[in-house]
Design a protein around this motif. Structure first.
Motif, PDB file in Angstrom:
ATOM      1  N   SER A 299       0.829  -1.211   0.000  1.00 19.87           N
ATOM      2  CA  SER A 299       0.000   0.000   0.000  1.00 19.87           C
ATOM      3  C   SER A 299       0.858   1.253   0.000  1.00 19.87           C
ATOM      4  O   SER A 299       0.469   2.282  -0.569  1.00 19.87           O
ATOM      5  CB  SER A 299      -0.937   0.002   1.216  1.00 19.87           C
ATOM      6  N   ARG A 300       2.034   1.180   0.605  1.00 22.60           N
ATOM      7  CA  ARG A 300       2.919   2.339   0.645  1.00 22.60           C
ATOM      8  C   ARG A 300       3.838   2.401  -0.580  1.00 22.60           C
ATOM      9  O   ARG A 300       4.255   3.486  -0.990  1.00 22.60           O
ATOM     10  CB  ARG A 300       3.762   2.319   1.926  1.00 22.60           C
ATOM     11  N   LEU A 301       4.141   1.249  -1.165  1.00 22.48           N
ATOM     12  CA  LEU A 301       4.966   1.228  -2.377  1.00 22.48           C
ATOM     13  C   LEU A 301       4.154   1.663  -3.595  1.00 22.48           C
ATOM     14  O   LEU A 301       4.689   2.276  -4.518  1.00 22.48           O
ATOM     15  CB  LEU A 301       5.536  -0.169  -2.603  1.00 22.48           C
ATOM     16  N   GLY A 302       2.864   1.315  -3.581  1.00 23.02           N
ATOM     17  CA  GLY A 302       2.000   1.687  -4.691  1.00 23.02           C
ATOM     18  C   GLY A 302       1.829   0.615  -5.736  1.00 23.02           C
ATOM     19  O   GLY A 302       1.288   0.873  -6.818  1.00 23.02           O
ATOM     20  N   ARG A 303       2.229  -0.607  -5.430  1.00 20.71           N
ATOM     21  CA  ARG A 303       2.032  -1.721  -6.360  1.00 20.71           C
ATOM     22  C   ARG A 303       2.129  -3.037  -5.599  1.00 20.71           C
ATOM     23  O   ARG A 303       2.565  -3.089  -4.439  1.00 20.71           O
ATOM     24  CB  ARG A 303       3.079  -1.699  -7.480  1.00 20.71           C
ATOM     25  N   THR A 304       1.724  -4.114  -6.272  1.00 21.30           N
ATOM     26  CA  THR A 304       1.834  -5.453  -5.709  1.00 21.30           C
ATOM     27  C   THR A 304       3.254  -5.978  -5.902  1.00 21.30           C
ATOM     28  O   THR A 304       3.847  -5.786  -6.969  1.00 21.30           O
ATOM     29  CB  THR A 304       0.836  -6.400  -6.395  1.00 21.30           C
ATOM     30  N   VAL A 305       3.799  -6.612  -4.900  1.00 24.16           N
ATOM     31  CA  VAL A 305       5.142  -7.181  -5.039  1.00 24.16           C
ATOM     32  C   VAL A 305       5.061  -8.499  -5.810  1.00 24.16           C
ATOM     33  O   VAL A 305       4.011  -9.146  -5.860  1.00 24.16           O
ATOM     34  CB  VAL A 305       5.812  -7.392  -3.672  1.00 24.16           C
ATOM     35  N   CYS A 306       6.192  -8.877  -6.403  1.00 19.88           N
ATOM     36  CA  CYS A 306       6.217 -10.029  -7.304  1.00 19.88           C
ATOM     37  C   CYS A 306       7.261 -11.063  -6.851  1.00 19.88           C
ATOM     38  O   CYS A 306       8.284 -10.712  -6.270  1.00 19.88           O
ATOM     39  CB  CYS A 306       6.577  -9.575  -8.719  1.00 19.88           C
ATOM     40  N   ASP A 307       6.954 -12.323  -7.141  1.00 12.98           N
ATOM     41  CA  ASP A 307       7.941 -13.407  -7.040  1.00 12.98           C
ATOM     42  C   ASP A 307       8.616 -13.478  -5.677  1.00 12.98           C
ATOM     43  O   ASP A 307       9.821 -13.723  -5.571  1.00 12.98           O
ATOM     44  CB  ASP A 307       9.008 -13.261  -8.135  1.00 12.98           C
ATOM     45  N   MET A 308       7.841 -13.312  -4.618  1.00  9.40           N
ATOM     46  CA  MET A 308       8.431 -13.311  -3.288  1.00  9.40           C
ATOM     47  C   MET A 308       9.080 -14.644  -2.897  1.00  9.40           C
ATOM     48  O   MET A 308      10.104 -14.641  -2.192  1.00  9.40           O
ATOM     49  CB  MET A 308       7.390 -12.901  -2.258  1.00  9.40           C
ATOM     50  N   PRO A 309       8.569 -15.824  -3.316  1.00 12.09           N
ATOM     51  CA  PRO A 309       9.292 -17.052  -2.974  1.00 12.09           C
ATOM     52  C   PRO A 309      10.735 -17.047  -3.483  1.00 12.09           C
ATOM     53  O   PRO A 309      11.653 -17.504  -2.791  1.00 12.09           O
ATOM     54  CB  PRO A 309       8.449 -18.150  -3.643  1.00 12.09           C
ATOM     55  N   ASP A 343      26.101 -25.428  12.818  1.00 11.76           N
ATOM     56  CA  ASP A 343      25.199 -24.786  13.781  1.00 11.76           C
ATOM     57  C   ASP A 343      24.749 -23.411  13.305  1.00 11.76           C
ATOM     58  O   ASP A 343      24.390 -22.550  14.107  1.00 11.76           O
ATOM     59  CB  ASP A 343      25.851 -24.694  15.160  1.00 11.76           C
ATOM     60  N   ASN A 344      24.777 -23.184  11.997  1.00 20.25           N
ATOM     61  CA  ASN A 344      24.272 -21.933  11.432  1.00 20.25           C
ATOM     62  C   ASN A 344      22.746 -21.960  11.504  1.00 20.25           C
ATOM     63  O   ASN A 344      22.101 -22.757  10.819  1.00 20.25           O
ATOM     64  CB  ASN A 344      24.736 -21.796   9.979  1.00 20.25           C
ATOM     65  N   PRO A 345      22.136 -21.099  12.318  1.00 19.75           N
ATOM     66  CA  PRO A 345      20.676 -21.182  12.516  1.00 19.75           C
ATOM     67  C   PRO A 345      19.876 -20.836  11.270  1.00 19.75           C
ATOM     68  O   PRO A 345      18.675 -21.126  11.215  1.00 19.75           O
ATOM     69  CB  PRO A 345      20.425 -20.159  13.626  1.00 19.75           C
ATOM     70  N   TYR A 346      20.511 -20.222  10.265  1.00 17.10           N
ATOM     71  CA  TYR A 346      19.778 -19.823   9.066  1.00 17.10           C
ATOM     72  C   TYR A 346      19.763 -20.917   7.991  1.00 17.10           C
ATOM     73  O   TYR A 346      18.991 -20.815   7.031  1.00 17.10           O
ATOM     74  CB  TYR A 346      20.353 -18.530   8.492  1.00 17.10           C
ATOM     75  N   GLU A 347      20.600 -21.937   8.131  1.00 19.04           N
ATOM     76  CA  GLU A 347      20.610 -22.983   7.093  1.00 19.04           C
ATOM     77  C   GLU A 347      19.276 -23.718   6.994  1.00 19.04           C
ATOM     78  O   GLU A 347      18.794 -23.956   5.879  1.00 19.04           O
ATOM     79  CB  GLU A 347      21.778 -23.939   7.315  1.00 19.04           C
ATOM     80  N   PRO A 348      18.641 -24.094   8.113  1.00 23.20           N
ATOM     81  CA  PRO A 348      17.318 -24.727   7.979  1.00 23.20           C
ATOM     82  C   PRO A 348      16.298 -23.806   7.312  1.00 23.20           C
ATOM     83  O   PRO A 348      15.428 -24.279   6.567  1.00 23.20           O
ATOM     84  CB  PRO A 348      16.934 -25.041   9.431  1.00 23.20           C
ATOM     85  N   LEU A 349      16.404 -22.500   7.561  1.00 24.81           N
ATOM     86  CA  LEU A 349      15.468 -21.561   6.937  1.00 24.81           C
ATOM     87  C   LEU A 349      15.707 -21.477   5.435  1.00 24.81           C
ATOM     88  O   LEU A 349      14.754 -21.364   4.649  1.00 24.81           O
ATOM     89  CB  LEU A 349      15.610 -20.183   7.577  1.00 24.81           C
ATOM     90  N   LEU A 350      16.966 -21.523   5.029  1.00 28.23           N
ATOM     91  CA  LEU A 350      17.280 -21.543   3.599  1.00 28.23           C
ATOM     92  C   LEU A 350      16.748 -22.820   2.956  1.00 28.23           C
ATOM     93  O   LEU A 350      16.160 -22.777   1.863  1.00 28.23           O
ATOM     94  CB  LEU A 350      18.783 -21.412   3.381  1.00 28.23           C
ATOM     95  N   SER A 356      10.191 -24.743  -0.537  1.00 29.38           N
ATOM     96  CA  SER A 356       8.894 -24.109  -0.785  1.00 29.38           C
ATOM     97  C   SER A 356       8.855 -23.440  -2.153  1.00 29.38           C
ATOM     98  O   SER A 356       7.876 -23.574  -2.898  1.00 29.38           O
ATOM     99  CB  SER A 356       8.616 -23.082   0.318  1.00 29.38           C
ATOM    100  N   ALA A 357       9.936 -22.719  -2.506  1.00 28.82           N
ATOM    101  CA  ALA A 357       9.969 -22.021  -3.794  1.00 28.82           C
ATOM    102  C   ALA A 357       9.979 -22.993  -4.961  1.00 28.82           C
ATOM    103  O   ALA A 357       9.388 -22.724  -6.014  1.00 28.82           O
ATOM    104  CB  ALA A 357      11.194 -21.117  -3.857  1.00 28.82           C
ATOM    105  N   ALA A 358      10.642 -24.114  -4.797  1.00 26.84           N
ATOM    106  CA  ALA A 358      10.729 -25.092  -5.873  1.00 26.84           C
ATOM    107  C   ALA A 358       9.366 -25.697  -6.200  1.00 26.84           C
ATOM    108  O   ALA A 358       9.153 -26.204  -7.310  1.00 26.84           O
ATOM    109  CB  ALA A 358      11.715 -26.192  -5.488  1.00 26.84           C
TER     110      ALA A 358
END
Length: 360
Positions: A299-309, A343-350, A356-358
């Protein structure tokens, strides 16, 4: 941690005299060294000039180049300094009259005054939400802020980011940040840059998840939206807020680039997820769900965002690579148990973002 003895107050005062006092004498005092990142030093101080009724004083922030290489990959080889990049972006934002950019007093490109390049900017009063411990786990935001104040943090932070993305970066003089000059795809050139980055970081080499993610990103580049100034480290913890939760300033521009706005939004959402669901912390009353954040930002950017995955994978990929680079730096400094890929906590998120994107 540096101390005031490592910063020559006399040399800093002499440097400031031509910049804040028209050549008059300047006195500096009360150095403070807040916790900051690994690539630059941040120093708070007071400076005064004049006497009697003509005396004036103000608080400033000094950002000095670190002793190691920059955390983020260099967007423009002609501007390899992290400090020069940050001051250049802030000066361009001032030219564009962007209200949330701290005012740069001056940039010093040489080592002469303080041993390494630095810039000085005005101090902005307010509160910064902490990383350690996370603002979602304890402190003002969790224990004292009302639901309306919490909501205001998210809304004014997202509004500030959208305002930045709407700026005419070419007119502001930021073409030097644009790696897409010879290509219609900013992401193509950006992925090439990040491939070089992970190949240069020992801990990233041979990381199967990073390799698989980068290959997927290269093979699945979407049609890009109009490029904008990308903040780089877009998160609520890199903003200054007043007591009502209204954003006063945006900080930490060393990762700035020219990319689709979705790059910043995905990074923002990735960090937001990590400090909430990724850390087992429920959202508090007033906090926006991620779907609400996306809608408000649109709403503040003024358009719909694309390809978020896709951009969520790119955000998580960059985060993992930067974390591994940080682990390598800590190990090189002799810090035990600095961390590793295991023990990188972001690897499971990646991994989750990629899976999900695939499927989309």
């Amino acid at each position: 941690m540096p101390s005031s003895s490592e910063i020559s107050g006399e040399d800093l005062a002499s440097w400031l005299s031509d910049r804040v006092s028209s050549g008059g004498a300047v006195a500096v005092r009360d150095f403070e060294f807040p916790k900051a990142g690994f690539s630059n030093e941040t120093i708070f101080f007071w400076a005064s000039s004049g006497v009697g009724r003509d005396k004036s004083e103000a608080r400033y922030v000094l950002r000095r180049e670190g002793t190691g290489s920059a955390i983020y990959p260099v967007q423009n080889p002609a501007v390899p300094s992290s400090i020069e990049t940050q001051s250049g972006v802030l000066e361009a934002l001032a030219k564009a009259e962007f209200r949330l950019a701290p005012e740069v007093i001056a940039y010093e490109p040489t080592d002469a005054p303080l041993g390494r390049p630095f810039f000085v900017m005005n101090f902005v009063e307010g509160r910064v939400l902490p990383d350690f411990p996370s603002y979602t786990a304890e402190g003002f935001f969790k224990d004292e802020a009302s639901p309306s104040v919490r909501r205001n943090h998210s809304e004014t932070g997202l509004a500030g980011m959208a305002e930045m993305h709407r700026l005419d970066w070419r007119q502001a003089g930021l073409a030097w940040l644009d790696r897409g000059l010879e290509s219609s795809s900013r992401m193509k050139s950006q992925l090439a840059l990040w491939r070089g980055y992970v190949e240069s970081v020992p801990g990233c080499r041979g990381n199967a998840l990073l390799d698989r993610s980068l290959h997927w990103l290269e093979q699945n580049r979407p049609t890009e939206s109009e490029p904008a100034l990308s903040w780089g480290d877009a998160r609520i913890q890199n903003m200054i807020f007043d007591d009502a939760g209204t954003c006063q300033s945006i900080l930490d521009w060393e990762g700035a680039a020219i990319l689709p706005p979705e790059v910043d939004l995905a990074w923002w959402l990735g960090v937001d997820h990590f400090v909430h669901e990724g850390s087992g912390i429920e959202r508090l009353p007033g906090e926006l769900q991620q779907s609400e954040q996306i809608s408000y930002y649109e709403s503040r950017l003024g358009r719909t965002v694309c390809d978020m995955p896709y951009y969520r994978v790119f955000a998580a990929f960059r985060t993992v690579a930067l974390m591994v680079s940080t682990f390598d730096r800590l190990a090189a400094m002799g810090i035990p148990n600095a961390g590793s890929s295991e023990d990188n906590p972001y690897e499971p998120l990646l991994a989750d973002a990629l899976e999900s994107a695939a499927k989309t």
